[in-house]
Design a protein around this motif. Structure first.
Motif, PDB file in Angstrom:
ATOM      1  N   VAL A  75     -84.805  44.086  32.301  1.00  0.00           N
ATOM      2  CA  VAL A  75     -85.069  44.756  33.375  1.00  0.00           C
ATOM      3  C   VAL A  75     -84.683  46.432  32.086  1.00  0.00           C
ATOM      4  O   VAL A  75     -85.397  47.465  32.513  1.00  0.00           O
ATOM      5  CB  VAL A  75     -83.905  44.828  34.235  1.00  0.00           C
ATOM      6  N   TYR A  76     -84.506  45.782  31.102  1.00  0.00           N
ATOM      7  CA  TYR A  76     -84.246  47.163  29.988  1.00  0.00           C
ATOM      8  C   TYR A  76     -86.381  47.780  29.463  1.00  0.00           C
ATOM      9  O   TYR A  76     -86.368  48.975  29.235  1.00  0.00           O
ATOM     10  CB  TYR A  76     -83.169  47.014  29.516  1.00  0.00           C
ATOM     11  N   PHE A  92     -87.263  51.372  29.808  1.00  0.00           N
ATOM     12  CA  PHE A  92     -87.520  51.436  28.817  1.00  0.00           C
ATOM     13  C   PHE A  92     -89.749  51.881  28.911  1.00  0.00           C
ATOM     14  O   PHE A  92     -90.176  53.185  27.946  1.00  0.00           O
ATOM     15  CB  PHE A  92     -87.344  51.586  27.564  1.00  0.00           C
ATOM     16  N   MET A  93     -90.206  51.335  29.636  1.00  0.00           N
ATOM     17  CA  MET A  93     -91.503  51.835  29.351  1.00  0.00           C
ATOM     18  C   MET A  93     -91.979  53.253  30.674  1.00  0.00           C
ATOM     19  O   MET A  93     -92.653  53.648  31.017  1.00  0.00           O
ATOM     20  CB  MET A  93     -92.309  50.619  30.757  1.00  0.00           C
ATOM     21  N   SER A  94     -90.503  53.927  31.235  1.00  0.00           N
ATOM     22  CA  SER A  94     -91.232  54.780  32.127  1.00  0.00           C
ATOM     23  C   SER A  94     -90.140  56.024  30.810  1.00  0.00           C
ATOM     24  O   SER A  94     -91.025  56.992  30.985  1.00  0.00           O
ATOM     25  CB  SER A  94     -89.134  54.157  33.545  1.00  0.00           C
ATOM     26  N   ILE A  95     -89.468  56.160  30.273  1.00  0.00           N
ATOM     27  CA  ILE A  95     -89.603  57.060  29.651  1.00  0.00           C
ATOM     28  C   ILE A  95     -89.490  56.473  27.871  1.00  0.00           C
ATOM     29  O   ILE A  95     -89.702  57.922  27.693  1.00  0.00           O
ATOM     30  CB  ILE A  95     -87.329  57.045  29.464  1.00  0.00           C
ATOM     31  N   GLY A  96     -89.634  55.375  27.748  1.00  0.00           N
ATOM     32  CA  GLY A  96     -90.396  55.561  26.513  1.00  0.00           C
ATOM     33  C   GLY A  96     -91.781  56.173  26.034  1.00  0.00           C
ATOM     34  O   GLY A  96     -92.425  56.333  25.376  1.00  0.00           O
ATOM     35  N   SER A  97     -92.828  55.419  27.946  1.00  0.00           N
ATOM     36  CA  SER A  97     -94.039  55.702  27.564  1.00  0.00           C
ATOM     37  C   SER A  97     -93.464  57.813  28.034  1.00  0.00           C
ATOM     38  O   SER A  97     -94.931  58.709  27.926  1.00  0.00           O
ATOM     39  CB  SER A  97     -94.421  56.672  28.519  1.00  0.00           C
ATOM     40  N   THR A 134     -92.358  56.331  19.931  1.00  0.00           N
ATOM     41  CA  THR A 134     -91.828  56.133  20.987  1.00  0.00           C
ATOM     42  C   THR A 134     -92.146  54.833  20.544  1.00  0.00           C
ATOM     43  O   THR A 134     -90.630  54.039  21.633  1.00  0.00           O
ATOM     44  CB  THR A 134     -92.766  56.057  22.186  1.00  0.00           C
ATOM     45  N   THR A 135     -92.495  53.890  20.001  1.00  0.00           N
ATOM     46  CA  THR A 135     -92.981  52.645  19.846  1.00  0.00           C
ATOM     47  C   THR A 135     -91.184  51.840  19.272  1.00  0.00           C
ATOM     48  O   THR A 135     -90.555  51.244  19.213  1.00  0.00           O
ATOM     49  CB  THR A 135     -93.574  52.228  19.417  1.00  0.00           C
ATOM     50  N   VAL A 136     -91.253  52.491  17.996  1.00  0.00           N
ATOM     51  CA  VAL A 136     -89.680  52.518  17.529  1.00  0.00           C
ATOM     52  C   VAL A 136     -88.784  52.672  18.023  1.00  0.00           C
ATOM     53  O   VAL A 136     -87.741  51.928  18.214  1.00  0.00           O
ATOM     54  CB  VAL A 136     -88.813  53.238  15.955  1.00  0.00           C
ATOM     55  N   PHE A 137     -88.491  53.865  18.980  1.00  0.00           N
ATOM     56  CA  PHE A 137     -87.545  54.666  19.596  1.00  0.00           C
ATOM     57  C   PHE A 137     -87.563  53.360  20.961  1.00  0.00           C
ATOM     58  O   PHE A 137     -85.906  52.691  20.880  1.00  0.00           O
ATOM     59  CB  PHE A 137     -87.570  55.792  20.013  1.00  0.00           C
ATOM     60  N   SER A 138     -88.219  53.195  21.113  1.00  0.00           N
ATOM     61  CA  SER A 138     -87.749  52.409  22.427  1.00  0.00           C
ATOM     62  C   SER A 138     -87.681  50.879  22.498  1.00  0.00           C
ATOM     63  O   SER A 138     -86.497  50.314  22.921  1.00  0.00           O
ATOM     64  CB  SER A 138     -89.555  52.055  23.676  1.00  0.00           C
ATOM     65  N   MET A 139     -88.125  50.470  21.418  1.00  0.00           N
ATOM     66  CA  MET A 139     -87.627  48.796  20.497  1.00  0.00           C
ATOM     67  C   MET A 139     -85.763  48.598  20.117  1.00  0.00           C
ATOM     68  O   MET A 139     -85.433  47.904  20.233  1.00  0.00           O
ATOM     69  CB  MET A 139     -89.021  48.060  20.120  1.00  0.00           C
ATOM     70  N   ALA A 140     -85.741  50.197  19.427  1.00  0.00           N
ATOM     71  CA  ALA A 140     -84.651  49.826  18.831  1.00  0.00           C
ATOM     72  C   ALA A 140     -83.040  50.045  19.739  1.00  0.00           C
ATOM     73  O   ALA A 140     -82.629  49.405  20.589  1.00  0.00           O
ATOM     74  CB  ALA A 140     -84.146  51.278  18.221  1.00  0.00           C
ATOM     75  N   VAL A 141     -83.556  51.059  21.527  1.00  0.00           N
ATOM     76  CA  VAL A 141     -82.807  51.172  22.475  1.00  0.00           C
ATOM     77  C   VAL A 141     -82.764  50.027  23.121  1.00  0.00           C
ATOM     78  O   VAL A 141     -81.771  49.995  23.522  1.00  0.00           O
ATOM     79  CB  VAL A 141     -82.972  52.861  23.081  1.00  0.00           C
ATOM     80  N   CYS A 142     -83.946  49.481  23.612  1.00  0.00           N
ATOM     81  CA  CYS A 142     -83.680  48.368  24.159  1.00  0.00           C
ATOM     82  C   CYS A 142     -82.997  47.622  23.540  1.00  0.00           C
ATOM     83  O   CYS A 142     -82.372  46.466  24.096  1.00  0.00           O
ATOM     84  CB  CYS A 142     -85.220  47.680  24.301  1.00  0.00           C
ATOM     85  N   PHE A 143     -83.300  47.007  22.129  1.00  0.00           N
ATOM     86  CA  PHE A 143     -82.437  45.990  21.848  1.00  0.00           C
ATOM     87  C   PHE A 143     -81.430  46.369  22.017  1.00  0.00           C
ATOM     88  O   PHE A 143     -79.893  45.025  22.433  1.00  0.00           O
ATOM     89  CB  PHE A 143     -82.417  45.760  19.738  1.00  0.00           C
ATOM     90  N   VAL A 183     -90.780  42.049  21.934  1.00  0.00           N
ATOM     91  CA  VAL A 183     -92.424  42.792  21.205  1.00  0.00           C
ATOM     92  C   VAL A 183     -93.630  43.212  22.210  1.00  0.00           C
ATOM     93  O   VAL A 183     -94.486  43.764  21.755  1.00  0.00           O
ATOM     94  CB  VAL A 183     -92.210  40.877  20.943  1.00  0.00           C
ATOM     95  N   PRO A 184     -93.325  43.100  23.737  1.00  0.00           N
ATOM     96  CA  PRO A 184     -94.768  42.871  23.994  1.00  0.00           C
ATOM     97  C   PRO A 184     -94.550  45.283  24.815  1.00  0.00           C
ATOM     98  O   PRO A 184     -95.611  46.105  25.180  1.00  0.00           O
ATOM     99  CB  PRO A 184     -94.505  43.213  25.879  1.00  0.00           C
ATOM    100  N   ILE A 185     -93.298  45.762  24.344  1.00  0.00           N
ATOM    101  CA  ILE A 185     -93.234  47.235  24.144  1.00  0.00           C
ATOM    102  C   ILE A 185     -94.282  48.399  23.646  1.00  0.00           C
ATOM    103  O   ILE A 185     -94.686  48.924  23.674  1.00  0.00           O
ATOM    104  CB  ILE A 185     -92.231  47.519  24.087  1.00  0.00           C
TER     105      ILE A 185
END
Length: 430
Positions: A46-47, A51-56, A88-97, A118-120
């Motif tokens: 779900v997270y 984050f595919m929404s805000i991370g994109s 955005t890759t670094v940001f999204s993965m860090a927050v999602c983690f 990993v797919p992010i």
């Protein structure tokens, strides 16, 4: 209208592939893993989904807009995209983690958290890339970016779950395979590999982000409305209830492929439209047709929901029948929002959706907190249906105000509405 129908049919073929491969994968995962493990998967994903929404950062939408209006060149946009993507890759993965590890009951297993993360970067890269094709109205290539990953996920899921019994890990690995495959192809096919540069054009980046961030916030709020129930189920109920809910919801999401079919073409065409009012009238016509089509399908689905759930997922998911039936009215009404929202987004006005979706989200959260402890998965479905209905009704008024099209004109059926269908049937007979 004939070229519009051609594009819709092109996207339609893509959506059929997405439904077939996605549905088959869903059946395999449900029958092999059962409700509880499906609940764990839903809670883990779900997270990253949010984050595919805000991370994109709304880059696909802003790319489509700027390229469609020929404000910037394709090469300029590609370079800006790669530079934004790295951040955005670094940001999204860090927050999602952090969210998965510390705010979800299912985040205790570090291996599963890593697999879900990993797919992010690859999914973000594909999303950014697809904006190029939409901006150039290359709908066929855009379609492939969407349906080919579902085929790869299906193949790998079948292998790892049915043959090797990898369990939850097997499905999460499969979810990596699809985005990675497309990313590698696009890196060379769309010549993105030449776009990587440390020569920053801050003017373009700033303009793409300033519009893109509005799209991103709008998409985040919209998707929160779709996903907040899973987050709250994960925290207020059990993995079993989350699993039951996730399978009921998954079927309604396939029903939404019809308005999504239309919205993809609407967004691309709206971005390049020279006559906004005339195009919005076409969108209203498409809204009436899609609402009728989904209404009929929703009624049929309601009548045979028990057989659908038992046939697809088995007796273990019998509780999903009530979830599905409860969600259908809200899903039908939200069809209105899904179709006409893309018109305003294509015109560069994504913020209008927030005026309907923020109040709906607040209602959704409050009702979920009240209903989930009492009714579990069904309580989440009740909350979602009320929220979806409220958002759809409210947005009709905002859309009417923005486009200067009276609500009666927007929603009233006419004999001419069905002419494109008649013309299409005549062509198919030849």
């Amino acid at each position: 209208m004939s070229t519009f129908i051609k594009d819709v049919l092109s996207v339609g073929v893509s959506k059929i592939f997405i439904i077939v491969f996605g549905l088959t994968t869903s059946i395999i995962v449900a029958r092999v893993l059962g409700p509880e493990k499906n609940g764990i998967i839903a809670a883990l994903l779900v997270y990253p989904s949010l984050f595919m929404s805000i991370g994109s950062l709304g880059i696909r939408q802003s790319t489509t807009y700027f390229l469609g209006k020929k404000i910037f060149s394709e090469d300029q946009i590609k370079t800006a995209i790669t530079q934004i993507w790295l951040f955005t890759t670094v940001f999204s993965m860090a927050v999602c983690f952090v969210l998965m590890r510390y705010f979800s009951k299912s985040g205790e297993n570090m291996w599963l958290v890593i697999l879900a993360l990993v797919p992010i970067p690859f999914a973000l890269f594909n999303t950014y890339n697809s904006g190029i094709f939409l901006g150039k109205n290359e709908i066929g290539t855009f379609n492939k970016i969407n349906w080919i990953p579902t085929l790869i996920v299906f193949i790998i899921s079948a292998m790892l779950l049915l043959w090797f019994s990898f369990g939850i890990s097997g499905y999460l690995i499969a979810l990596i395979g699809g985005p990675v495959f497309i990313s590698v192809i696009l890196l060379f096919k769309n010549k993105f590999i030449k776009a990587f540069s440390f020569d920053y054009d801050w003017v373009i980046i700033k303009k793409m982000l300033s519009l893109g961030l509005i799209y991103a916030v709008a998409l985040l709020v919209i998707n929160l409305n779709y996903r907040i129930d899973v987050i709250l189920l994960d925290n207020l109920s059990t993995a079993f209830e989350t699993g039951i809910y996730s399978k009921g919801v998954s079927i309604t999401e396939y029903l939404w492929q019809i308005p999504m079919l239309l919205s993809t073409v609407i967004f691309a065409r709206s971005a390049v439209s020279k006559n906004d009012k005339a195009f919005s009238l076409k969108v209203a016509q498409l809204l009436r047709l899609s609402f009728l089509a989904i209404g009929v399908l929703a009624l049929v689905m309601f009548l045979i929901s028990k057989y659908i759930i038992l046939l697809m997922y088995g007796e273990a998911f019998i509780g999903s029948v009530m979830v599905l039936n409860t969600l259908l009215p809200g899903v039908l009404l939200l069809t209105i929002f899904k179709v006409i929202n893309m018109d305003l987004s294509g015109k560069g006005k994504p913020w209008v959706s927030l005026k309907a979706m923020i109040p709906a989200l607040i209602i959704n959260i409050i009702l979920n907190i009240v209903f989930i402890p009492i009714y579990g998965a069904v309580g989440a479905a009740i909350a979602s249906t009320i929220s979806y209905s409220f958002a759809a009704i409210l947005f009709v008024f905002f859309y009417s105000s923005e486009t200067k099209i009276p609500i009666t004109v927007m929603l009233k059926y006419k004999a001419s509405d069905f002419l494109p269908i008649v013309q299409l049937l005549k062509k198919l007979k030849r």
